[in-house]
Design a protein around this motif. Sequence first.
Motif, PDB file in Angstrom:
ATOM      1  N   ASN A 129      49.527  37.215  31.243  1.00  0.00           N
ATOM      2  CA  ASN A 129      50.378  37.304  32.424  1.00  0.00           C
ATOM      3  C   ASN A 129      51.262  36.062  32.437  1.00  0.00           C
ATOM      4  O   ASN A 129      51.356  35.362  31.430  1.00  0.00           O
ATOM      5  CB  ASN A 129      49.536  37.440  33.711  1.00  0.00           C
ATOM      6  CG  ASN A 129      48.628  36.243  33.961  1.00  0.00           C
ATOM      7  OD1 ASN A 129      48.806  35.157  33.392  1.00  0.00           O
ATOM      8  ND2 ASN A 129      47.639  36.419  34.824  1.00  0.00           N
ATOM      9  N   ASP A 190      48.789  40.746  41.948  1.00  0.00           N
ATOM     10  CA  ASP A 190      48.817  40.794  40.483  1.00  0.00           C
ATOM     11  C   ASP A 190      47.934  39.702  39.876  1.00  0.00           C
ATOM     12  O   ASP A 190      47.424  39.845  38.755  1.00  0.00           O
ATOM     13  CB  ASP A 190      50.250  40.677  39.959  1.00  0.00           C
ATOM     14  CG  ASP A 190      50.877  39.332  40.262  1.00  0.00           C
ATOM     15  OD1 ASP A 190      50.914  38.955  41.448  1.00  0.00           O
ATOM     16  OD2 ASP A 190      51.337  38.657  39.324  1.00  0.00           O
ATOM     17  N   VAL A 193      43.967  40.738  39.364  1.00  0.00           N
ATOM     18  CA  VAL A 193      43.507  41.692  38.351  1.00  0.00           C
ATOM     19  C   VAL A 193      42.485  41.028  37.433  1.00  0.00           C
ATOM     20  O   VAL A 193      42.729  39.948  36.886  1.00  0.00           O
ATOM     21  CB  VAL A 193      44.692  42.224  37.517  1.00  0.00           C
ATOM     22  CG1 VAL A 193      44.199  43.076  36.357  1.00  0.00           C
ATOM     23  CG2 VAL A 193      45.632  43.035  38.391  1.00  0.00           C
ATOM     24  N   ALA A 198      41.672  45.283  32.776  1.00  0.00           N
ATOM     25  CA  ALA A 198      43.137  45.370  32.802  1.00  0.00           C
ATOM     26  C   ALA A 198      43.673  46.639  32.149  1.00  0.00           C
ATOM     27  O   ALA A 198      44.735  47.141  32.538  1.00  0.00           O
ATOM     28  CB  ALA A 198      43.749  44.144  32.122  1.00  0.00           C
ATOM     29  N   HIS A 205      40.435  44.420  41.125  1.00  0.00           N
ATOM     30  CA  HIS A 205      41.008  43.193  41.679  1.00  0.00           C
ATOM     31  C   HIS A 205      39.874  42.416  42.349  1.00  0.00           C
ATOM     32  O   HIS A 205      39.141  42.975  43.174  1.00  0.00           O
ATOM     33  CB  HIS A 205      42.099  43.501  42.698  1.00  0.00           C
ATOM     34  CG  HIS A 205      43.295  44.176  42.109  1.00  0.00           C
ATOM     35  ND1 HIS A 205      43.281  45.494  41.688  1.00  0.00           N
ATOM     36  CD2 HIS A 205      44.551  43.717  41.858  1.00  0.00           C
ATOM     37  CE1 HIS A 205      44.477  45.813  41.215  1.00  0.00           C
ATOM     38  NE2 HIS A 205      45.254  44.756  41.299  1.00  0.00           N
ATOM     39  N   SER A 238      42.546  37.145  37.377  1.00  0.00           N
ATOM     40  CA  SER A 238      43.304  37.025  36.131  1.00  0.00           C
ATOM     41  C   SER A 238      43.219  35.637  35.518  1.00  0.00           C
ATOM     42  O   SER A 238      43.583  35.440  34.359  1.00  0.00           O
ATOM     43  CB  SER A 238      44.779  37.393  36.365  1.00  0.00           C
ATOM     44  OG  SER A 238      45.412  36.446  37.197  1.00  0.00           O
TER      45      SER A 238
END
Length: 276
Positions: A129, A190, A193, A198, A205, A238
């Motif tokens: 990301n 975002d 995540v 993914a 989440h 993430s």
Amino acid sequence: MRPHENPAELQRALGWDRLAWTNSEEREQLRSYIALQLASHGLLAEEGLKDFALSHFSHGLLENWREKTRMLVEQRSPVDQRIENFLNRYFADQDLKEPLVLPTKALVLDRHGMARELSLPVAGDKFQNRFVESRRCANGVLNNPAQDRRTTEGTFHVVEGGLPIAGDKRVVPKSVFVKLLRAAVNPPMDLMVLPYTADAESPAHAWVSLMLRPLVCPEVEGCCRAKTMETRFFVPGSLVSNLDFVESIFGNAGDPLVPRNDAALDVESWSGHTGC
């Protein structure tokens, strides 16, 4: 140097096989444990357990765990309660309309290696990301943050109101910290995540948390016992690779809800310091 004729033998000689857990029973057990943890937190459908070794007796456990998780969602672990109590005492003069709280419903990494496994898709070798890129390699996982802040280079900012602040630090008003903390515990979706999911049709989440007990005072025979502090980490899903990094250095102190991991009950070895 010629390439080694037997890569598996070379990995064993270097210890890489233990780091990567490639095709090992230990890794499969860890993945089964992760699947059950995700399912118990509602982050993985029960059908997603069918490929794991523990699935044949997981149904009853999951129903039990889900209900306990639901009932305990507002129950703080002792270390988290200490942190929240301190925050709300320290910032009581800021006319807080709502108390300062840590993330709830966090997936607790209570086994070493969970963070590394969760940093990549369950059936993939890459996650990326705008903040981090993670890739599977021969000896584990390579995590490359977009901006590395693990050094002492730069300026430290310290919140006012406590001990005197050295002249080479920036003094930050209490009101700024309150706003930063409230923003930090409400990240964009975002960032929530979980890399492990993914590639799923509906990625999970979640917050992820880790507890450490780093050594701050070594034992001196005949003088003092070893002393450790307690530190809590919280990251949006993430960024779970950050927890892989710190866990690799300081170890994993287990589940903060379990009494034997409560530093306040460890009167001989806890230094009395708590970090977050």
